[in-house]
Design an enzyme around this catalytic site. Structure first.
Site, PDB file in Angstrom:
ATOM      1  N   CYS B  86       0.835  -1.202   0.000  1.00  0.00           N
ATOM      2  CA  CYS B  86       0.000   0.000   0.000  1.00  0.00           C
ATOM      3  C   CYS B  86       0.870   1.252   0.000  1.00  0.00           C
ATOM      4  CB  CYS B  86      -0.980  -0.054   1.182  1.00  0.00           C
ATOM      5  SG  CYS B  86      -2.364   1.091   1.007  1.00  0.00           S
ATOM      6  N   HIS B 194      -3.533  -5.664   0.851  1.00  0.00           N
ATOM      7  CA  HIS B 194      -2.939  -5.887   2.178  1.00  0.00           C
ATOM      8  C   HIS B 194      -2.940  -7.371   2.564  1.00  0.00           C
ATOM      9  CE1 HIS B 194      -2.609  -1.715   3.718  1.00  0.00           C
ATOM     10  NE2 HIS B 194      -3.632  -1.477   2.913  1.00  0.00           N
ATOM     11  N   GLU B 196      -1.264  -8.732   4.831  1.00  0.00           N
ATOM     12  CA  GLU B 196      -1.117  -8.875   6.284  1.00  0.00           C
ATOM     13  C   GLU B 196      -2.460  -8.816   7.005  1.00  0.00           C
ATOM     14  OE1 GLU B 196      -0.823  -6.117   4.698  1.00  0.00           O
ATOM     15  OE2 GLU B 196      -1.130  -4.344   5.965  1.00  0.00           O
TER      16      GLU B 196
END
Lengths: 736, 220, 80
Positions: B86, B194, B196
């Site tokens: 990002c 994302h 994560e």
């Protein structure tokens, strides 16, 4: 008191411009023992404004339930705190930013979010979730689209940059908000119970420290603006709107939390509305001390700022702290690391006076208690709202095609999907969002545990308008119900009380009625109010908004494996409605959207039933005996089942009575839930419900790709979704 | 695995990244402040999401010029794997480690939702635990994710198999549906989605875990 | 000395914000507006008094930070 003294060029007109009445000015002169100068008058005007002094509302707020074994901190601090167990607590508050958001929607909403987050991290908590409750005018009103798009962008712009997920909220549209939109922002933070910070500036001779961004001339008199009615010239008020800097606030958050991990801070307070004035006065008042400021030390962004401007500026992203003596250097280093201003601007004293020194002269000297305790409290005259008749079901014709009516309802402005809005909010940052927007309540995991915090914001303004007392009860009950529907134990609530001009007895009657209802519900449900905010004078050209006491509730899930959502999952399961269905159509969404009728008494709330039904549903969730739960709210049973079907991608057939079917399906009787259970489980659940005194009726069966009523009136889940998802993007994309 | 997460003043996915790295590798990463001029010796560097310097001027522009980035660039040139997620992707393009630029989303609004990505290249140290052609569900959350590069750059990226992920349904107007790209050496990956945020079922998915497992295996 | 820097998107780079402004202007009834491009304007106060040196400094600033030359052009104006 015929001849009031004036000084410093102040005239009766100046006093009026400061929003003070002649009587209030006389009281100032009495408390000061002399005529105030301009700086002092400015300080009185903000401290005695409705926004800071709660002068119209205080008498009635006193009746609200604010205590309970779970309450660590009730109203009066920056935010309220409830215990989550294991040495952790939730810090939360909701606050309005209505007037600024109408004038400049992006910055108004953004600074509203920034302000409420500061209120929470001021107490030592890391914000873990944002919510918001928004009301806009009629979709056809020429400002609605612009205001909605600006407010949503502003909320997102600030919250996203802060890295705090915005996990839910609610939005209504009604013409009564055409001239006064409501932007109510809520933040929930997480704190260790032995690391909570308060605002009492205890001790004499301690340094008073300014941290954060520099002070400019922005927002001067924002607090008095928030306490005055709008007229057609409101666009001219633009200069008093502050500009938010979420980057600075992110730095301030991290710097404050870093300093809080040491033992340097005695007291800390956000500089919100009325900036340096209200923060210092409140800290001194709570600590029982005086404060002596040297205003030459205030970090200023603009040249030649005067004491009046410094004290009244509402520049954002600033905090005031009282440090332990000798800790200045350690604290300074932390703020330097984060690139923020840090200045010792004063000292606590034993004088109980707020004293301002500027260029070697004392420019103001005022007793602290004159600013706080001496502020006028009004027992405004009020008249109760006349009761409305309960409308019989045959007031309204039955629809020819229930499927088509349902499709229309799930796509109407108040019930349509809010995806267009929440996709502009980062709702998964922080990696703990368990229930994303669109559920009954949002759920965020308590970081590093398998516990969760559930959050919901609710109020039904059309009920509050029709019957403030029942509406106030309903707002609290619905919030409690939404928390229950995800399996949470409700712990406490915050309120944001949005009303019209309290100087009008009918408006004051709405206020009093709503508060009584809220108080009764809070008592009956053991659901105390721990923080809140009052926003009055939401009127334009004499027309008030609907009474809108927005409630933000927080609950605890001790085990996230026992959480619940609304999505239908298994074909063949049975739907059971918990709670009694009488078919109350007055003030319903069906009556308004299909028949254009906004009359009739709203559905009453029986608080004993509410509690019994909710506790029963929660016990089913805890026992893992249900696969889906949804509370019954706007639109009644049929809309509830449709929402469960759209969430799960499975349909259902509903068994409805053959006469007054519309009242059964669209009535908004309270204290109800729809649950989905296995056929085997249904029998024992109905028996258990009977033993608990809880009405439980089989509503239908899960299956197929459509909703049908008694095997007829079929409408596919896909076409419902189409209608539900279409309205808002189409509305926002349409040319103005 | 010894790893570092670079923390800019308004990084806000730094903790999420650290949690994911620790969950997968068992070791907590070094959190390295942007003002540092030294990197600890690490096998892997992660530039997290957020708004670095408020994303004023251009997203990632000022972060790309911060002291620690000189060290990150040096390490990347020496072959240390670097992942930018990002805002981290924006920093990588602004710093010149990756070509192109991330512009304002075509829809002009911030967009946060789960999107489907197609794995275009699974022969990288970041993606070896995926299959080529896999469709994975990963959230995006950005305002400036609209990938733009000139025609020659795009041709190079395509010809050299440097597009790691493509959007199945483009959320931001990116050219060629690009969601993530590699540098020529294959040791730097930038992506807008994302991974994560999807490493546990309770958070709605686990499709991101394979990326961290890939990295762990590659540097072991 | 004051430097004024105008930063604009290179032609050929899609400008969604410019397009949105163009649409809104059309909606508001402003006819005959085409190809709206949105840029940035930055003012700098410089202690440097030599125009040539100042221009060289600001050019370096543009190249290193103020503009992203992948997509942006810049024009520098100097006031004595």
């Amino acid at each position: 008191m015929s001849e009031l003294p004036y000084s410093d060029g102040i005239t009766p007109e100046t006093v009026t411009e400061h929003g003070l009445t002649p009587d209030e000015y006389a009281l100032i002169v009495e408390k000061m023992g002399r005529a105030p100068n301009t700086t002092e008058l400015g300080i009185f005007s903000v401290m005695w404004s409705e926004h800071c002094s709660y002068k119209s509302s205080r008498k009635h707020l006193a009746g609200l339930p604010t205590t309970g074994p779970q309450v660590i901190c009730g109203p009066g601090e920056n935010a309220g705190i409830v215990d989550l167990g294991d040495g952790q607590a939730a810090v939360f508050k909701m606050e309005s930013h209505n007037h600024p958001s109408y004038i400049e929607p992006y910055q108004g909403a953004a600074t509203g979010v920034g302000g409420i987050m500061r209120d929470v991290f001021t107490m030592g908590a890391r914000p873990i979730a944002n919510m918001n409750a928004l009301r806009f005018g009629d979709p056809s009103h020429d400002k609605t689209r612009h205001l909605l798009s600006g407010v949503v962008a502003g909320i997102g712009g600030y919250g996203n940059c802060m890295g705090v997920p915005t996990v839910g909220g609610e939005v209504n549209f009604h013409k009564r908000y055409n001239g006064n939109i409501l932007v109510n922002a809520m933040t929930v933070g997480l704190v260790e119970t032995d690391k909570i910070f308060y605002s009492a500036a205890k001790g004499v001779g301690n340094p008073v420290v300014y941290v954060g961004s520099k002070t400019g001339r922005d927002g001067i008199h924002g607090a008095t603006m928030a306490s005055a009615e709008f007229d057609d010239d409101s666009d001219e008020k633009r200069p008093t709107v502050q500009v938010g800097d979420p980057f600075a606030e992110k730095l301030l958050l991290e710097a404050c939390l870093e300093l809080m991990s040491s033992d340097a801070i005695i007291a800390i307070q956000d500089m919100g509305a009325a900036g340096l004035t209200s923060s210092s006065v409140e800290m001194a008042d709570k600590g029982g001390v005086g404060i002596h400021f040297n205003l030459d030390k205030v970090p200023c962004r603009e040249e030649a700022m005067l004491p009046y401007e410094m004290m009244l500026s509402e520049s954002q992203e600033r905090m005031l702290m009282v440090l332990k003596p000798g800790k200045e250097d350690d604290a300074h280093k932390v703020f330097q690391k984060w690139g923020l201003d840090f200045a010792v601007i004063g000292i606590t004293t034993d004088t109980h006076h707020l004293v301002l020194e500027f260029k070697g002269e004392i420019v103001a000297d005022m007793p602290v208690d004159a600013l706080t305790d001496a502020a006028p409290i009004y027992d405004r005259p009020w008249e109760p709202t006349p009761k409305r008749d309960t409308l019989p079901a045959d007031t309204f014709a039955e629809p020819a095609d229930y499927g088509a009516t349902l499709k229309q309802l799930v796509g109407c402005p108040d019930l349509a999907s809010r995806r267009w809005i929440w996709q502009q909010y980062d709702h998964t940052v922080m990696g703990d969002t368990v229930q994303t927007p669109g559920g009954d309540a949002a759920i965020v995991r308590i970081h590093g545990t398998n516990k969760g915090v559930a959050i919901s914001t609710d109020v039904t303004p059309r009920y509050c308008f029709a019957d403030p007392h029942e509406g106030g009860k309903q707002a609290v009950a619905e919030t409690w119900r939404n928390l229950t529907a995800v399996g949470a134990t409700p712990l406490g609530m915050t309120d944001c009380l949005n009303f019209g001009n309290p100087e009008k007895p009918d408006i004051m009657g709405q206020f009093v009625g709503c508060l009584r209802g809220m108080g009764e519900a809070g008592d009956a449900l053991d659901f105390p109010i721990v923080s809140g905010n009052v926003s009055l004078y939401n009127e334009t050209n004499g027309e008030a908004i609907y009474p809108t006491p927005a409630i933000g509730g927080v609950g605890l899930l001790k085990d996230l494996d026992k959480r619940m959502d609304m999505a239908l999952k298994d074909s063949g399961e049975l739907l059971i409605v918990i709670g009694d269905t009488k078919g109350h159509l007055g003030s319903s969404i069906f009556a308004r959207e299909i028949h254009g009728n906004e009359d009739g008494a709203p559905p009453p709330v029986d608080l004993g039933t509410e509690r019994r039904n909710g506790d029963f549903v929660r016990s089913l969730i805890e026992g893992k005996r249900v696969s889906a739960v949804h509370d019954v709210a706007d639109g009644g049973l049929l809309v509830t089942v449709a929402e469960m079907a759209m969430a799960g991608g499975i349909g259902a057939n509903i068994d409805a009575p053959r006469d007054t079917t519309h009242a059964y399906l669209f009535g908004e009787d309270q204290s109800r839930y729809v649950i989905s259970v296995t056929a085997q489980g249904a029998e024992t659940i109905i028996r258990d419900a009977e033993n608990a005194g809880v009405p439980a009726t089989i509503l239908g069966q899960v299956g197929s790709d459509a909703i049908s009523i008694n095997g007829q009136h079929t409408v596919t889940v896909n076409s419902l979704r189409g209608s539900h998802e279409r309205w808002m993007p189409a509305f926002m994309a349409a040319a103005s | 695995m010894k790893s570092a997460v670079i923390v800019f003043p308004a990084s806000n996915c730094d903790r999420d990244a650290a949690v994911a790295l620790e969950a997968v590798s068992g070791a907590a990463p070094h959190m390295v402040w942007h003002g540092e001029t030294d990197l600890p010796p690490v096998d892997f560097i992660l530039l997290p999401g957020g708004f670095s310097y408020g994303d004023y001027l251009r997203s990632g522009a000022m972060a790309a010029r911060s002291p620690i980035m000189r060290e990150v660039i040096k390490a990347a040139h020496n072959g240390t794997p670097v992942l930018g997620i990002c805002n981290g992707f924006q920093v990588l393009t602004e710093s010149g480690l990756l070509p192109g630029v991330l512009m304002r989303n075509a829809g002009l609004t911030f967009v946060c939702k789960t999107v489907h990505l197609r794995v275009e290249n699974n022969e990288t140290l970041f993606t070896r635990h995926y299959n080529k052609g896999d469709q994975i569900a990963v959230p995006v959350a950005h305002h400036d994710g609209n990938y733009f590069a000139d025609a020659d750059t795009l041709k190079d990226l395509e010809d050299q198999n440097r597009i790691a992920f493509r959007y199945v349904d483009n959320p931001n107007g990116s050219q060629n549906d690009i969601a993530g790209i590699l540098n020529a050496n294959g040791n730097v990956l930038g992506m807008m989605p994302h991974p994560e945020r999807v490493i546990a079922p309770i958070l709605g998915g686990t499709d991101g875990a394979a990326m961290f497992e890939s990295i762990l295996e590659a540097v072991a | 000395m004051k430097a004024r820097v105008h930063i604009t998107l290179k032609s050929g780079v899609l400008d969604p914000q410019g397009k949105a402004i163009e649409h809104s202007l059309a909606d508001l009834g402003f006819a005959g507006v085409g190809d709206v491009r949105q840029g940035k304007y930055i003012e700098l106060d410089l202690t440097e008094t030599d125009p040539e040196k100042a221009r060289a400094d600001v050019t370096a600033m543009c190249e290193k930070l103020l503009a992203n030359t992948v997509i942006e052009n810049y024009v520098i104006d100097l006031d004595a």
